[in-house]
Write an enzyme that holds these catalytic residues in place. Structure first.
Site, PDB file in Angstrom:
ATOM      1  N   LYS A   1     -31.058  23.842 -18.541  1.00 57.95           N
ATOM      2  CA  LYS A   1     -29.806  23.959 -19.301  1.00 57.95           C
ATOM      3  C   LYS A   1     -29.469  22.625 -19.983  1.00 57.95           C
ATOM      4  CE  LYS A   1     -26.014  23.038 -17.335  1.00 57.95           C
ATOM      5  NZ  LYS A   1     -25.031  21.941 -17.266  1.00 57.95           N
TER       6      LYS A   1
ATOM      7  N   SER B   1     -21.073  19.658 -17.354  1.00 58.06           N
ATOM      8  CA  SER B   1     -22.092  19.048 -18.221  1.00 58.06           C
ATOM      9  C   SER B   1     -22.376  20.049 -19.334  1.00 58.06           C
ATOM     10  CB  SER B   1     -23.390  18.806 -17.454  1.00 58.06           C
ATOM     11  OG  SER B   1     -23.167  17.988 -16.349  1.00 58.06           O
TER      12      SER B   1
ATOM     13  N   LYS C   1     -24.324  11.774 -20.456  1.00 60.11           N
ATOM     14  CA  LYS C   1     -24.908  12.640 -19.407  1.00 60.11           C
ATOM     15  C   LYS C   1     -26.279  13.161 -19.853  1.00 60.11           C
ATOM     16  CE  LYS C   1     -25.249  15.475 -15.863  1.00 60.11           C
ATOM     17  NZ  LYS C   1     -25.436  15.067 -14.487  1.00 60.11           N
TER      18      LYS C   1
HETATM   19  P1  NAD Z   1     -21.899  26.358  -9.931  1.00 61.35           P
HETATM   20  O1  NAD Z   1     -22.628  27.435 -10.632  1.00 61.35           O
HETATM   21  O2  NAD Z   1     -22.089  26.172  -8.459  1.00 61.35           O
HETATM   22  O3  NAD Z   1     -20.314  26.535 -10.166  1.00 61.35           O
HETATM   23  C1  NAD Z   1     -19.734  27.001 -11.348  1.00 61.35           C
HETATM   24  C2  NAD Z   1     -18.497  27.799 -10.956  1.00 61.35           C
HETATM   25  O4  NAD Z   1     -17.849  28.247 -12.149  1.00 61.35           O
HETATM   26  C3  NAD Z   1     -18.831  29.066 -10.142  1.00 61.35           C
HETATM   27  O5  NAD Z   1     -18.076  29.045  -8.939  1.00 61.35           O
HETATM   28  C4  NAD Z   1     -18.421  30.213 -11.057  1.00 61.35           C
HETATM   29  O6  NAD Z   1     -17.895  31.317 -10.359  1.00 61.35           O
HETATM   30  C5  NAD Z   1     -17.361  29.552 -11.909  1.00 61.35           C
HETATM   31  N1  NAD Z   1     -17.147  30.206 -13.197  1.00 61.35           N
HETATM   32  C6  NAD Z   1     -18.067  30.528 -14.148  1.00 61.35           C
HETATM   33  N2  NAD Z   1     -17.461  31.087 -15.209  1.00 61.35           N
HETATM   34  C7  NAD Z   1     -16.129  31.121 -14.927  1.00 61.35           C
HETATM   35  C8  NAD Z   1     -14.996  31.584 -15.640  1.00 61.35           C
HETATM   36  N3  NAD Z   1     -15.108  32.118 -16.846  1.00 61.35           N
HETATM   37  N4  NAD Z   1     -13.780  31.464 -15.040  1.00 61.35           N
HETATM   38  C9  NAD Z   1     -13.665  30.917 -13.796  1.00 61.35           C
HETATM   39  N5  NAD Z   1     -14.714  30.454 -13.087  1.00 61.35           N
HETATM   40  C10 NAD Z   1     -15.930  30.564 -13.646  1.00 61.35           C
HETATM   41  O7  NAD Z   1     -22.221  25.019 -10.717  1.00 61.35           O
HETATM   42  P2  NAD Z   1     -22.114  23.512 -10.188  1.00 61.35           P
HETATM   43  O8  NAD Z   1     -23.391  23.129  -9.522  1.00 61.35           O
HETATM   44  O9  NAD Z   1     -20.810  23.328  -9.487  1.00 61.35           O
HETATM   45  O10 NAD Z   1     -22.092  22.729 -11.585  1.00 61.35           O
HETATM   46  C11 NAD Z   1     -20.955  22.652 -12.418  1.00 61.35           C
HETATM   47  C12 NAD Z   1     -21.274  21.687 -13.549  1.00 61.35           C
HETATM   48  O11 NAD Z   1     -21.585  20.402 -12.999  1.00 61.35           O
HETATM   49  C13 NAD Z   1     -22.491  22.108 -14.386  1.00 61.35           C
HETATM   50  O12 NAD Z   1     -22.255  21.807 -15.726  1.00 61.35           O
HETATM   51  C14 NAD Z   1     -23.614  21.258 -13.814  1.00 61.35           C
HETATM   52  O13 NAD Z   1     -24.653  20.998 -14.754  1.00 61.35           O
HETATM   53  C15 NAD Z   1     -22.861  19.984 -13.465  1.00 61.35           C
HETATM   54  N6  NAD Z   1     -23.494  19.175 -12.419  1.00 61.35           N
HETATM   55  C16 NAD Z   1     -24.041  19.778 -11.319  1.00 61.35           C
HETATM   56  C17 NAD Z   1     -24.653  18.982 -10.344  1.00 61.35           C
HETATM   57  C18 NAD Z   1     -25.281  19.609  -9.121  1.00 61.35           C
HETATM   58  O14 NAD Z   1     -26.004  18.912  -8.402  1.00 61.35           O
HETATM   59  N7  NAD Z   1     -25.030  20.881  -8.824  1.00 61.35           N
HETATM   60  C19 NAD Z   1     -24.693  17.593 -10.492  1.00 61.35           C
HETATM   61  C20 NAD Z   1     -24.093  17.015 -11.593  1.00 61.35           C
HETATM   62  C21 NAD Z   1     -23.491  17.816 -12.564  1.00 61.35           C
END
Ligand code: NAD
Length: 294
Positions: free
Chosen positions: A238, A95, A170
């Protein structure tokens, strides 16, 4: 079909595992080695960098926190855009700011690579069940060609328009959820202070026009003072910051978003950034000293 998957966090891990279950051959990378190992154990090939994942991939998927991380991987630090095969498609499920999606798509288009932005709604439980809702932006023919990849992770996959439209949609989702939760908190708090049991308010109105998925999910949490995430306040901040940035570019009025964003920032400063967004109730409880009960 070979899929490169970068970003194995709360959402990315179960999404990657569902692609493996659906028969896709996966190469995966995350900065967190533990996450990579977990998905390797589920059947993926573990890679040491984002670049290692893409050499013979047909589809490259990222699931990263926000625009700076996606830009860092694609265009800046890793410069993945220089390594993606021309025959492959890039699908960003993070997102992020739709302006960033369009910037990345333009950079890829110069190299002849197509992109879809495909953020999701649903959270971890639906990512695990494979029932996420995908909001997609991109060319119709690209969408049709790769829709099945997204269907392996979700139960709803809707093309919303050109690249960037997925993330615009979104952001609309995130405005509605944020304002809805704060209205619910405000109403239950006011109702209790006026002498009516919050549970009675909930039972009486949930079947009417005010009823909503948000109300059914969040009212019980608020009455139980249960703010275990769910969806964290910091992630919602965010998204609302991305709303502010996107709205600025078109002069769209967003007074309600601005108000809820300020409330969420107060909660963040109070140490509540990792609470579920239903903790918006705490903003009202702090002002009144009155704690909501069942
Ligand atoms: P998260 O923080 O759990 O996961 C992000 C991952 O990206 C981490 O494992 C981190 O190590 C990795 N990462 C960051 N920078 C990196 C890089 N340069 N190279 C490789 N890996 C890297 O986040 P999440 O909850 O999985 O969310 C991911 C996306 O989905 C976000 O944009 C969030 O807004 C969206 N989202 C989350 C939810 C939720 O409920 N958690 C629901 C809908 C949408």
């Amino acid at each position: 079909m070979k899929v490169a998957f970068i970003g194995l966090g709360i959402m990315g891990k179960p999404m990657a595992k569902n692609l493996i279950k659906a028969g896709y051959e996966l190469s995966v990378y995350d900065q967190n080695e533990k996450s990579v190992e977990e998905v390797r154990a589920a059947g993926a090939t573990a890679c040491r960098s984002s670049i290692d994942t893409v050499s013979d991939a047909d589809v490259i998927i990222t699931m990263l926190p926000n625009s700076p991380q996606v830009k860092s991987v694609l265009l800046e630090d890793d410069r993945l855009a220089d390594y993606i095969p021309k025959s492959a498609v890039y699908i960003d499920c993070s997102s992020i700011n739709p302006i960033a999606s369009r910037e990345i798509a333009a950079a890829l288009a110069e190299k002849g690579i197509e992109m879809l932005d495909a953020p999701v709604s649903g959270g971890e439980p639906k990512a695990i069940d494979g029932t996420l809702a995908f909001m997609v932006g991109g060319k119709p023919e690209v969408f049709e060609k790769y829709k099945n990849v997204l269907s392996a992770m979700g139960s709803s996959v809707v093309l919303c328009g050109d690249v960037g439209s997925g993330n615009v949609t979104k952001l609309c989702n995130q405005i509605i959820v944020a304002v809805n939760i704060s209205a619910l908190a405000e109403a239950l708090q006011m109702g209790q202070m006026c002498g009516v049991e919050p549970m009675k308010i909930f039972e009486a109105i949930k079947g009417g026009l005010a009823g909503s998925t948000v109300m059914n999910a969040k009212a019980p949490m608020m009455m139980d003072q249960n703010f275990e995430p769910g969806f964290r306040i910091d992630l919602h901040i965010k998204d609302l910051n991305n709303v502010v940035d996107a709205a600025k570019t078109v002069d769209a009025p967003i007074p309600l978003t601005q108000q809820v964003l300020e409330m969420m920032k107060v909660l963040h400063h109070d140490g509540c950034g990792n609470c579920d967004h239903s903790a918006l109730l705490r903003y009202y409880q702090k002002l009144t000293g009155e704690i909501l009960h069942r």
